[in-house]
Scaffold this active site. Structure first.
Site, PDB file in Angstrom:
ATOM      1  N   HIS A 414       0.832  -1.209   0.000  1.00 51.99           N
ATOM      2  CA  HIS A 414       0.000   0.000   0.000  1.00 51.99           C
ATOM      3  C   HIS A 414       0.866   1.259   0.000  1.00 51.99           C
ATOM      4  CE1 HIS A 414      -3.511  -2.517   0.825  1.00 51.99           C
ATOM      5  NE2 HIS A 414      -4.262  -1.449   0.640  1.00 51.99           N
ATOM      6  N   GLU A 415       1.918   1.250   0.788  1.00 50.19           N
ATOM      7  CA  GLU A 415       2.797   2.420   0.832  1.00 50.19           C
ATOM      8  C   GLU A 415       3.503   2.620  -0.507  1.00 50.19           C
ATOM      9  OE1 GLU A 415       4.246   5.820   2.274  1.00 50.19           O
ATOM     10  OE2 GLU A 415       2.907   4.497   3.402  1.00 50.19           O
TER      11      GLU A 415
END
Length: 493
Positions: A414-415
């Site tokens: 996600h990052e």
């Protein structure tokens, strides 16, 4: 003699441990329609959306009244009332936005640099080359496996030392190929592609192919072991056993199939329905236009007007912007969800005649955060459970540490998907994913309790964390960091 059918072992539950887990489990074993498809025999409940409307309209209506009388015809009347109030309230916001900003959308608002477009296209067409490399690696391994099986009876060892070394080299080659697939694209996105949309599309494509490469390598490794050791495999694989599945056509189908989990054989639909495909494709186009319009006309001005408050750490103003952004971000997210999981993946599945179309379940009714993560994105959930959670459980890990590893893996992805295209690795998406673990622990008892009150409370917690705390806050943080990096701390007029 009657042929014995091989029934695939189930994935490990919270309290079970599989001594030797295999990545060959048939996740897709039968044809299933999507949750909101007309082909489905049962209609899902939409009580979760009712709860969302109640949360939005809580200043106007008493929730106890809604909960008490929400049955039968009265429920229909109440839902009509809620929808009417929502429409009236949002029409006021639409008029306010138009009077304040006018029409903000335009075809020149994208600011796509020719260099970004060219590099984005180059990345898009270069990424699948790693699939070709994976095919060559597996083709080599399949040849070694055939030769090993032919000479296996001449030795007492089921896996000679030379063969074990070769399998390690095959694993290393797969790991190197997959790492290059993700790292090269990520570096290009972070250092060379300025436009966040192009960067996001490139990074998303790289992550998808990377996950497919991992699944392809893990599954074929265990299929190879089963082939050499004469272990049973799921019955659905009988029509294409190892190593007959190592073909370019088989891998190409997996590349385009709407799944992240490799299988030699998938359930297939009977035929291609042109009308169904055109409807789904039209929905993707229409919803994409709606997302573009809502983003440019409503989300961007709200985000820009939050920059000074974020810069001065004006908590009251930040909270007000967060509340205002929550509505439009939820609408955009729902449009994106429907465009991708209901329309886009079903259109792709129709072209590929992919039978198992359970891309999501009724996540909007989730009574806990854990229920949401298990149901809203089934392809990712199936990959995580088949290739990360279940193998760890098979190695003796307890449920808690194994789940933590799954969310840690997801947090990193996600990052990368948010931070790399915006050139801001600030850890908000990473922390947001890890913060799901305590929320799951808190809402888990509500999911197990019987009765509508517990499930309603759990569903309300899910919607609150999803609409108010999660996405709007992350959007504010990354937009502020992106604007700060580009020296654009100036609100809309």
């Amino acid at each position: 003699m009657e042929e014995t059918k091989v029934v695939p072992a189930p994935l490990p539950t919270k309290d079970s441990i599989i001594p030797k887990y295999k990545h060959t489990l048939a996740i897709h074993s039968k044809a299933r329609p999507s949750c909101l498809s007309h082909d489905r025999q049962t209609t899902p409940s939409f009580i979760g959306f009712r709860n969302l409307m109640v949360l939005v309209l809580s200043p106007f209506l008493k929730y106890q009244f809604i909960n008490k009388y929400s049955s039968g015809c009265v429920e229909v009347l109440i839902l009509d009332l809620l929808v009417s109030i929502l429409v009236a309230g949002n029409l006021r916001l639409v008029m306010e936005n138009f009077m304040k900003y006018g029409v903000l959308i335009g075809f020149s608002s994208g600011n796509f640099r020719p260099g970004d477009v060219q590099l984005g296209l180059l990345c898009y067409f270069m990424i699948p080359c790693h699939l070709l490399v994976a095919y060559i690696i597996e083709l080599t391994a399949a040849g070694q496996a055939r030769a090993a099986q032919a000479t296996q009876k001449k030795t007492d060892e089921s896996k000679p030392v030379k063969l074990r070394v070769r399998w390690k080299l095959i694993a290393f080659a797969h790991a190197l190929n997959a790492t290059l697939c993700l790292s090269v694209t990520s570096a290009a996105v972070y250092w060379n592609i300025d436009h966040p949309l192009i960067g996001t599309l490139c990074e998303l494509h790289a992550v998808i192919v990377w996950l497919k490469l991992l699944s392809y390598a893990f599954t074929n490794r265990d299929l190879r072991d089963s082939y050499l050791e004469s272990h049973p495999v799921p019955e659905i694989y009988a029509s294409c056993p190892y190593p007959e599945n190592i073909t370019l056509g088989n891998l190409t189908y997996f590349w385009w199939a709407p799944t992240l989990v490799y299988q030699p054989v998938y359930p297939r639909s009977a035929n291609f329905r042109m009308g169904f495909f055109l409807k789904r494709f039209g929905e993707v186009i229409g919803l994409s236009v709606a997302i573009w319009f809502l983003t440019q006309q409503y989300a961007v001005p709200t985000l820009r007007n939050s920059l000074i408050a974020m810069d001065r750490v004006n908590l009251a103003h930040i909270f007000e912007r967060l509340m205002k952004l929550s509505t439009i971000s939820t609408v955009i997210w729902l449009c994106g969800f429907f465009a991708i999981f209901q329309s886009g993946l079903n259109a792709l599945a129709e072209v590929m005649r992919f039978g198992d179309r359970e891309f999501y379940a009724d996540w909007w009714n989730s009574a806990s955060l854990g229920g949401y993560w298990r149901t809203w994105n089934r392809p990712v959930y199936q990959f995580m459970k088949r290739h990360i959670y279940a193998p760890l459980r098979g190695r003796g890990w307890r449920h808690g540490p194994a789940s933590t590893m799954v969310f840690l893996f997801s947090a990193v992805l996600h990052e990368m998907l948010v931070g790399l295209p915006t050139k801001n690795i600030i850890g908000v998406a990473f922390a947001g994913m890890l913060f799901q673990l305590p929320l799951i622990a808190v809402t888990l008892p509500l999911e197990k309790m019987h009765g509508t009150s517990a499930s309603t409370v759990g569903n309300a917690i899910f919607w609150t964390s999803f609409c108010l705390v999660g996405q709007p806050f992350a959007a504010l943080c990354y937009f502020f960091a992106y604007s700060l990096r580009n020296q654009d701390i100036a609100p809309a007029s």
